[in-house]
Design an enzyme around this catalytic site. Structure first.
Site, PDB file in Angstrom:
ATOM      1  N   SER A 147     -24.183 -67.231 -67.421  1.00  0.00           N
ATOM      2  CA  SER A 147     -24.497 -65.970 -68.096  1.00  0.00           C
ATOM      3  C   SER A 147     -25.698 -66.212 -69.018  1.00  0.00           C
ATOM      4  CB  SER A 147     -23.293 -65.537 -68.950  1.00  0.00           C
ATOM      5  OG  SER A 147     -23.636 -64.480 -69.830  1.00  0.00           O
ATOM      6  N   TYR A 149     -16.173 -66.869 -74.713  1.00  0.00           N
ATOM      7  CA  TYR A 149     -17.063 -66.630 -73.568  1.00  0.00           C
ATOM      8  C   TYR A 149     -18.361 -67.431 -73.723  1.00  0.00           C
ATOM      9  CZ  TYR A 149     -19.424 -63.869 -69.919  1.00  0.00           C
ATOM     10  OH  TYR A 149     -20.100 -63.466 -68.778  1.00  0.00           O
TER      11      TYR A 149
HETATM   12  P1  NAD Z   1     -15.576 -58.508 -62.376  1.00  0.00           P
HETATM   13  O1  NAD Z   1     -14.513 -58.227 -63.368  1.00  0.00           O
HETATM   14  O2  NAD Z   1     -16.150 -57.389 -61.573  1.00  0.00           O
HETATM   15  O3  NAD Z   1     -15.098 -59.634 -61.358  1.00  0.00           O
HETATM   16  C1  NAD Z   1     -14.418 -60.776 -61.809  1.00  0.00           C
HETATM   17  C2  NAD Z   1     -13.755 -61.428 -60.627  1.00  0.00           C
HETATM   18  O4  NAD Z   1     -13.010 -62.567 -61.100  1.00  0.00           O
HETATM   19  C3  NAD Z   1     -12.722 -60.509 -59.944  1.00  0.00           C
HETATM   20  O5  NAD Z   1     -12.733 -60.737 -58.552  1.00  0.00           O
HETATM   21  C4  NAD Z   1     -11.402 -60.981 -60.553  1.00  0.00           C
HETATM   22  O6  NAD Z   1     -10.268 -60.710 -59.727  1.00  0.00           O
HETATM   23  C5  NAD Z   1     -11.679 -62.466 -60.634  1.00  0.00           C
HETATM   24  N1  NAD Z   1     -10.752 -63.163 -61.524  1.00  0.00           N
HETATM   25  C6  NAD Z   1     -10.504 -62.928 -62.833  1.00  0.00           C
HETATM   26  N2  NAD Z   1      -9.572 -63.784 -63.277  1.00  0.00           N
HETATM   27  C7  NAD Z   1      -9.224 -64.572 -62.226  1.00  0.00           C
HETATM   28  C8  NAD Z   1      -8.321 -65.646 -62.053  1.00  0.00           C
HETATM   29  N3  NAD Z   1      -7.549 -66.101 -63.048  1.00  0.00           N
HETATM   30  N4  NAD Z   1      -8.232 -66.227 -60.832  1.00  0.00           N
HETATM   31  C9  NAD Z   1      -8.991 -65.770 -59.793  1.00  0.00           C
HETATM   32  N5  NAD Z   1      -9.862 -64.767 -59.908  1.00  0.00           N
HETATM   33  C10 NAD Z   1      -9.980 -64.178 -61.112  1.00  0.00           C
HETATM   34  O7  NAD Z   1     -16.713 -59.260 -63.192  1.00  0.00           O
HETATM   35  P2  NAD Z   1     -18.255 -59.593 -62.884  1.00  0.00           P
HETATM   36  O8  NAD Z   1     -19.055 -58.865 -63.880  1.00  0.00           O
HETATM   37  O9  NAD Z   1     -18.567 -59.458 -61.441  1.00  0.00           O
HETATM   38  O10 NAD Z   1     -18.278 -61.115 -63.326  1.00  0.00           O
HETATM   39  C11 NAD Z   1     -18.396 -62.188 -62.401  1.00  0.00           C
HETATM   40  C12 NAD Z   1     -18.961 -63.396 -63.136  1.00  0.00           C
HETATM   41  O11 NAD Z   1     -20.265 -63.077 -63.620  1.00  0.00           O
HETATM   42  C13 NAD Z   1     -18.137 -63.819 -64.352  1.00  0.00           C
HETATM   43  O12 NAD Z   1     -18.084 -65.226 -64.429  1.00  0.00           O
HETATM   44  C14 NAD Z   1     -18.920 -63.246 -65.506  1.00  0.00           C
HETATM   45  O13 NAD Z   1     -18.718 -63.961 -66.693  1.00  0.00           O
HETATM   46  C15 NAD Z   1     -20.347 -63.400 -64.986  1.00  0.00           C
HETATM   47  N6  NAD Z   1     -21.306 -62.536 -65.644  1.00  0.00           N
HETATM   48  C16 NAD Z   1     -21.183 -61.184 -65.607  1.00  0.00           C
HETATM   49  C17 NAD Z   1     -22.120 -60.414 -66.252  1.00  0.00           C
HETATM   50  C18 NAD Z   1     -22.061 -58.912 -66.251  1.00  0.00           C
HETATM   51  O14 NAD Z   1     -22.781 -58.280 -67.026  1.00  0.00           O
HETATM   52  N7  NAD Z   1     -21.266 -58.288 -65.412  1.00  0.00           N
HETATM   53  C19 NAD Z   1     -23.195 -61.007 -66.928  1.00  0.00           C
HETATM   54  C20 NAD Z   1     -23.297 -62.378 -66.937  1.00  0.00           C
HETATM   55  C21 NAD Z   1     -22.345 -63.136 -66.293  1.00  0.00           C
END
Ligand code: NAD
Length: 264
Positions: free
Chosen positions: A146, A159
């Site tokens: 991130s 986080y």
């Molecule tokens: P999201 O909530 O859409 O997806 C998260 C995924 O992780 C889902 O498939 C969920 O089921 C899975 N998950 C959560 N807990 C779990 C567990 N204990 N075991 C297995 N699966 C689990 O979120 P996203 O925004 O797509 O985030 C994906 C990654 O990207 C994360 O690591 C997040 O920190 C990172 N990220 C997101 C953003 C953003 O703005 N959306 C920015 C930077 C980084």
């Protein structure tokens, strides 16, 4: 799309939603066989498996229900992918959760869960996948960190700590595999339009007594100079570059895709 991943296999954690689903989709479109993982309602998981399966030319994509907060399940998931595919070429550590609170009120259980899912699962999956990758002298590891792996924001201690940890883990693994054909890199997105990030807009609007539009631009995206969401497909394209041809020299990098945040 060019079949640049034809014959390759991939495991993408947290791929029932958001960024992970987008990465699974683009890898399948590029010809890889992809195993999904993540939580969700049964119908959502079935829909994701059917969508990715259709691209792969099968009824449903392989899926692991492993809980990324449980080390044995993480390692078992990697073993299952190797067993089903016969090898694992690409590992994407993407599953993640968020929780926002002042540090002195931060619930210990939330801290532990974020460290386990956002950081320790990456360690366990990499440790389980590397022996096979090194034995075959081919592998690509992509850790979805991130912008918060490079800079901090208040109230996101767990986080920010976990994501800085992911960047450090990425660099250290990269040095260990530097003389092989395995690479390990991190992607550092700013705010991406997914359920995880969109869920933060409404509470910000309520807390500050402003519209959701103002909460998005002036609060959530306060440090994202582009003042727009990064789209899932943009992150997926970066993740495709890191595992596709011509990226072998990129190792140990933390690549920003954040609308200028880290530059500001
Ligand atoms: P999201 O909530 O859409 O997806 C998260 C995924 O992780 C889902 O498939 C969920 O089921 C899975 N998950 C959560 N807990 C779990 C567990 N204990 N075991 C297995 N699966 C689990 O979120 P996203 O925004 O797509 O985030 C994906 C990654 O990207 C994360 O690591 C997040 O920190 C990172 N990220 C997101 C953003 C953003 O703005 N959306 C920015 C930077 C980084």
């Amino acid at each position: 799309m060019d079949q640049v991943l034809a014959g390759q296999t991939a495991l993408v954690t947290g791929s029932t939603s958001g960024i992970g689903l987008g990465i699974a989709k683009i890898y399948a479109e590029a010809g890889a066989k992809v195993m999904l993982n993540g939580f969700g309602k049964p119908e959502e998981i079935a829909a994701a498996r059917a969508e990715i399966g259709a691209i792969m030319g099968v009824k449903e994509a392989p899926y692991s229900a492993a809980d990324m907060s449980k080390p044995d399940e993480v390692r078992g998931m990697v073993a299952e992918a190797e067993k089903q595919f016969g090898k694992l070429d690409i590992l994407v550590n993407n599953a993640g959760i968020q929780f926002v609170s002042p540090v002195q009120e931060f619930p210990t259980a939330k801290w532990d869960a974020i460290i386990a899912i956002n950081l320790s699962s990456n360690f366990h999956a990499i440790a389980a996948a590397l022996p096979g990758m090194l034995a075959r002298n081919h592998g690509r590891i992509v850790n979805v960190a991130s912008a918060h792996g490079l800079v901090a924001s208040p109230f996101k201690t767990a986080y920010v700590a976990a994501k800085h940890g992911v960047v450090g883990l990425t660099k250290s693994v990269a040095l260990e595999v530097a003389q092989s054909q395995v690479t390990c890199n991190a992607i550092c997105p700013g705010f991406v339009r997914t359920p995880l990030a969109e869920a933060q807009v409404k509470p910000l609007a309520e807390k500050n007594g402003v519209s959701e539009e103002v909460a998005l631009k002036d609060y959530l995206l306060a440090h994202q100079p582009s003042k727009r969401w990064i789209e899932v497909e943009e992150v997926a394209r970066m993740a495709l570059y890191l595992v596709g041809p011509g990226s072998g020299g990129v190792n140990g990098s933390a690549l920003s895709i954040d609308g200028g945040w880290f530059a500001s």
